[in-house]
Design a protein around this motif. Structure first.
Motif, PDB file in Angstrom:
ATOM      1  N   ASP A  36       0.845  -1.186   0.000  1.00  0.00           N
ATOM      2  CA  ASP A  36       0.000   0.000   0.000  1.00  0.00           C
ATOM      3  C   ASP A  36       0.886   1.244   0.000  1.00  0.00           C
ATOM      4  O   ASP A  36       1.921   1.269   0.664  1.00  0.00           O
ATOM      5  N   THR A  37       0.492   2.276  -0.700  1.00  0.00           N
ATOM      6  CA  THR A  37       1.292   3.501  -0.748  1.00  0.00           C
ATOM      7  C   THR A  37       0.962   4.467   0.396  1.00  0.00           C
ATOM      8  O   THR A  37       1.678   5.437   0.594  1.00  0.00           O
ATOM      9  N   ARG A  38      -0.094   4.198   1.144  1.00  0.00           N
ATOM     10  CA  ARG A  38      -0.479   5.077   2.248  1.00  0.00           C
ATOM     11  C   ARG A  38       0.293   4.744   3.518  1.00  0.00           C
ATOM     12  O   ARG A  38       0.754   3.623   3.705  1.00  0.00           O
ATOM     13  N   ASP A  39       0.404   5.722   4.401  1.00  0.00           N
ATOM     14  CA  ASP A  39       0.923   5.517   5.750  1.00  0.00           C
ATOM     15  C   ASP A  39      -0.264   5.513   6.702  1.00  0.00           C
ATOM     16  O   ASP A  39      -1.298   6.123   6.418  1.00  0.00           O
ATOM     17  N   TYR A  40      -0.097   4.845   7.835  1.00  0.00           N
ATOM     18  CA  TYR A  40      -1.175   4.729   8.808  1.00  0.00           C
ATOM     19  C   TYR A  40      -0.686   5.186  10.169  1.00  0.00           C
ATOM     20  O   TYR A  40       0.423   4.871  10.578  1.00  0.00           O
ATOM     21  N   CYS A  41      -1.523   5.899  10.886  1.00  0.00           N
ATOM     22  CA  CYS A  41      -1.270   6.253  12.282  1.00  0.00           C
ATOM     23  C   CYS A  41      -2.361   5.528  13.074  1.00  0.00           C
ATOM     24  O   CYS A  41      -3.540   5.853  12.966  1.00  0.00           O
ATOM     25  N   LEU A  42      -1.943   4.512  13.818  1.00  0.00           N
ATOM     26  CA  LEU A  42      -2.895   3.682  14.547  1.00  0.00           C
ATOM     27  C   LEU A  42      -2.853   4.001  16.033  1.00  0.00           C
ATOM     28  O   LEU A  42      -1.775   4.219  16.597  1.00  0.00           O
ATOM     29  N   HIS A  43      -4.021   4.002  16.634  1.00  0.00           N
ATOM     30  CA  HIS A  43      -4.141   4.292  18.063  1.00  0.00           C
ATOM     31  C   HIS A  43      -4.758   3.099  18.779  1.00  0.00           C
ATOM     32  O   HIS A  43      -5.311   2.197  18.157  1.00  0.00           O
ATOM     33  N   GLU A  44      -4.671   3.133  20.095  1.00  0.00           N
ATOM     34  CA  GLU A  44      -5.205   2.068  20.942  1.00  0.00           C
ATOM     35  C   GLU A  44      -6.590   1.625  20.479  1.00  0.00           C
ATOM     36  O   GLU A  44      -7.447   2.451  20.177  1.00  0.00           O
ATOM     37  N   GLY A  45      -6.772   0.309  20.377  1.00  0.00           N
ATOM     38  CA  GLY A  45      -8.056  -0.251  19.980  1.00  0.00           C
ATOM     39  C   GLY A  45      -8.186  -0.506  18.485  1.00  0.00           C
ATOM     40  O   GLY A  45      -9.183  -1.070  18.049  1.00  0.00           O
ATOM     41  N   THR A  46      -7.185  -0.111  17.695  1.00  0.00           N
ATOM     42  CA  THR A  46      -7.238  -0.284  16.242  1.00  0.00           C
ATOM     43  C   THR A  46      -6.776  -1.680  15.840  1.00  0.00           C
ATOM     44  O   THR A  46      -5.841  -2.222  16.412  1.00  0.00           O
ATOM     45  N   ARG A  47      -7.440  -2.232  14.831  1.00  0.00           N
ATOM     46  CA  ARG A  47      -7.043  -3.531  14.270  1.00  0.00           C
ATOM     47  C   ARG A  47      -6.838  -3.331  12.770  1.00  0.00           C
ATOM     48  O   ARG A  47      -7.639  -2.679  12.110  1.00  0.00           O
ATOM     49  N   LEU A  48      -5.760  -3.901  12.227  1.00  0.00           N
ATOM     50  CA  LEU A  48      -5.423  -3.748  10.815  1.00  0.00           C
ATOM     51  C   LEU A  48      -5.216  -5.127  10.195  1.00  0.00           C
ATOM     52  O   LEU A  48      -4.390  -5.909  10.685  1.00  0.00           O
ATOM     53  N   ALA A  49      -5.959  -5.432   9.135  1.00  0.00           N
ATOM     54  CA  ALA A  49      -5.779  -6.695   8.421  1.00  0.00           C
ATOM     55  C   ALA A  49      -4.420  -6.682   7.727  1.00  0.00           C
ATOM     56  O   ALA A  49      -3.984  -5.656   7.218  1.00  0.00           O
ATOM     57  N   VAL A  50      -3.751  -7.838   7.704  1.00  0.00           N
ATOM     58  CA  VAL A  50      -2.426  -7.965   7.101  1.00  0.00           C
ATOM     59  C   VAL A  50      -2.539  -8.804   5.835  1.00  0.00           C
ATOM     60  O   VAL A  50      -3.188  -9.845   5.828  1.00  0.00           O
ATOM     61  N   VAL A  51      -1.899  -8.330   4.772  1.00  0.00           N
ATOM     62  CA  VAL A  51      -1.875  -9.047   3.498  1.00  0.00           C
ATOM     63  C   VAL A  51      -0.725 -10.050   3.513  1.00  0.00           C
ATOM     64  O   VAL A  51       0.398  -9.713   3.901  1.00  0.00           O
ATOM     65  N   ARG A  52      -0.994 -11.269   3.093  1.00  0.00           N
ATOM     66  CA  ARG A  52       0.024 -12.322   3.080  1.00  0.00           C
ATOM     67  C   ARG A  52       1.256 -11.875   2.298  1.00  0.00           C
ATOM     68  O   ARG A  52       1.153 -11.366   1.188  1.00  0.00           O
TER      69      ARG A  52
END
Length: 91
Positions: A36-52
């Motif tokens: 992905d070309t985007r950056d992410y700022c994740l905070h407590e409680g966030t879940r992110l799916a991971v691509v194999r």
């Protein structure tokens, strides 16, 4: 699997077939991913799916607790601490 990251600590995670997602239990992280070309700022409680097969670069914005959620009990995760306690921008 749960990981504790100090503020400013940077790790690289190489996701294999067994990794399903990341969950941020506490703190905040900055994340970029090879799929992905985007950056992410994740905070407590966030879940992110991971691509194999993708690579994730994670920097703790504050002390953080990160959980790697796996499809299998004994998943293979390769984590490299690239720049402990410093940013590549300042290293």
């Amino acid at each position: 699997m749960r990981y504790l990251l100090a503020k400013g600590e940077i790790v690289t995670l190489q996701a294999d077939d067994a990794i399903e997602s990341l969950s941020l239990v506490a703190g905040a992280i900055w994340l970029t991913r090879s799929s992905d070309t985007r950056d992410y700022c994740l905070h407590e409680g966030t879940r992110l799916a991971v691509v194999r097969g993708e690579t994730l670069i994670i920097e703790a914005i504050s002390p953080a607790t990160l959980t790697v959620n796996c499809r299998e009990r004994r998943a293979g995760v390769h984590i490299t601490t690239a720049w402990p306690h410093s940013s590549p921008r300042t290293a």
